[in-house]
Design an enzyme around this catalytic site. Sequence first.
Site, PDB file in Angstrom:
ATOM      1  CE  LYS A  91      -4.198  -1.021  -0.177  1.00  0.00           C
ATOM      2  NZ  LYS A  91      -5.227  -0.548  -0.719  1.00  0.00           N
ATOM      3  CG  ASP A 123     -10.103  -2.009   6.143  1.00  0.00           C
ATOM      4  OD1 ASP A 123     -11.075  -1.904   6.878  1.00  0.00           O
ATOM      5  OD2 ASP A 123     -10.356  -2.412   4.692  1.00  0.00           O
TER       6      ASP A 123
HETATM    7  C1  LIG Z   1      -2.552  -6.043   2.972  1.00  0.00           C
HETATM    8  C2  LIG Z   1      -3.433  -5.823   1.875  1.00  0.00           C
HETATM    9  N1  LIG Z   1      -3.697  -6.843   1.054  1.00  0.00           N
HETATM   10  C3  LIG Z   1      -4.596  -6.881  -0.044  1.00  0.00           C
HETATM   11  C4  LIG Z   1      -5.446  -5.430  -0.107  1.00  0.00           C
HETATM   12  C5  LIG Z   1      -6.400  -5.450  -1.126  1.00  0.00           C
HETATM   13  O1  LIG Z   1      -6.153  -4.564  -1.930  1.00  0.00           O
HETATM   14  P1  LIG Z   1      -7.505  -3.620  -2.819  1.00  0.00           P
HETATM   15  O2  LIG Z   1      -8.262  -2.993  -1.860  1.00  0.00           O
HETATM   16  O3  LIG Z   1      -6.732  -2.727  -3.753  1.00  0.00           O
HETATM   17  O4  LIG Z   1      -8.062  -4.870  -3.638  1.00  0.00           O
HETATM   18  C6  LIG Z   1      -5.500  -4.671   0.732  1.00  0.00           C
HETATM   19  C7  LIG Z   1      -6.276  -3.469   0.822  1.00  0.00           C
HETATM   20  O5  LIG Z   1      -6.265  -2.502   2.015  1.00  0.00           O
HETATM   21  C8  LIG Z   1      -4.416  -4.632   1.756  1.00  0.00           C
HETATM   22  O6  LIG Z   1      -4.133  -3.834   2.986  1.00  0.00           O
END
Ligand SMILES: Cc1ncc(COP(=O)(O)O)c(C=O)c1O
Length: 391
Positions: A91, A123
């Site tokens: 992120k 989140d």
């Molecule tokens: C650690 C992690 N993995 C996967 C995701 C999923 O990404 P996206 O919301 O772009 O699909 C997030 C989203 O906050 C995340 O923090």
Amino acid sequence: MTQFAQRIATASAAALITELVDNPAHRATRFPDLEGSLNSQNMADAAAEISRWPGYAATPLHRLPELAAWLGVREVLYKDEAMRFGLGSFKSLGGAYAVVKLVAEKCTIDKLPSNITVTTATDGNHGRSVAWGAQRAGCKAVIYIHSKVSCARETAMRQLGAKVVRVDGHYEASLAACKHDAETHGWQVVSDTSWPGYSKVPLQVMAGYSVLAREVLQQSAGSLISHAILPIGVGGLAAAVVAKLWQAMGDQLCRVISVESDLSACFLRSIEAQMPIFWDIKKETLMAGLSCGEVSSLAWDILQPTLSHCLSITDDAVAPLMRLFAHGFSDGLSIEAGECATAGLAGLLAARRDTDLWRSMGFDRSSVILLIGTEGATDPELYRSIVDGAD
Ligand SMILES: Cc1ncc(COP(=O)(O)O)c(C=O)c1O
């Protein structure tokens, strides 16, 4: 029995697919490279900018031969985002990049960065990236979190200088509060999800994420990826990875399989209906970053024609897989994999148990599978309590 054999057997027994959708719209075409979408230009711009940032380094792409042998495939590649810019997840590529672009655009002789406030709902991981980007750009950040976001994640954002506002309810409630306050105070929303009429900023967020896929292509040279297994919250990460792979592979794009929590499988539902569908989240998954009820419209446009299958999984394999990554490999390799980082492998292990499903998804001895380890110990206390726990 080796430690690996024991741990993989435990994780495999726990991994469970609750739903599977075969995407009827899946088709092989050339990368569209469209204006207003994630295209070659905005991905190249993000790579040029981010690779200049202090502390930038490509994150590791681990080859996991023991796992590949167990699955009966040629290779498993694991892109490990735990150490990205010291913020613990992929992120940090997206939100921070969008803040830097936005501040550069809004900043004038009369409007200094310190007079600009960026805001988002999160989140945890996206908010951390936005807070870090704001700190680097010299502007203010106000971050909205929902009632279930952990205190450790809240503290991490405060430590980067952001004001953090906790809102009752789930992610969608925090997003509504963020949008409302931004409107009232004239703040700039830096969301990782897009909706009709709001796509410029999330497009930059996704351009930032595409840097990780660019690295994967460089690091995997010689191993032609046949399957990418991508975790989905709003779909931004998956779409960014697909866009970069699609640009490189064209109509030979590998199979793309999405994995979501069964508590928030909005993409799976949407692919099934062939239109974006809202998922009313009733309970939070342990994979906090995947807990999103609404698909990003930008991500939808990229993923709707390219996903071959959508899976939803339960939380049951999260803990055993975190332990497998931490201390399960016989060659001593230890990978810091946070909760969301286990999603792809959980889906893969559950699919492996069903021979017909395995074949129908195109897996065989020649498969080269890409997994994305999206986060490390982003909540260190939770991470330790899980990894040090018993199976
Ligand atoms: C650690 C992690 N993995 C996967 C995701 C999923 O990404 P996206 O919301 O772009 O699909 C997030 C989203 O906050 C995340 O923090």
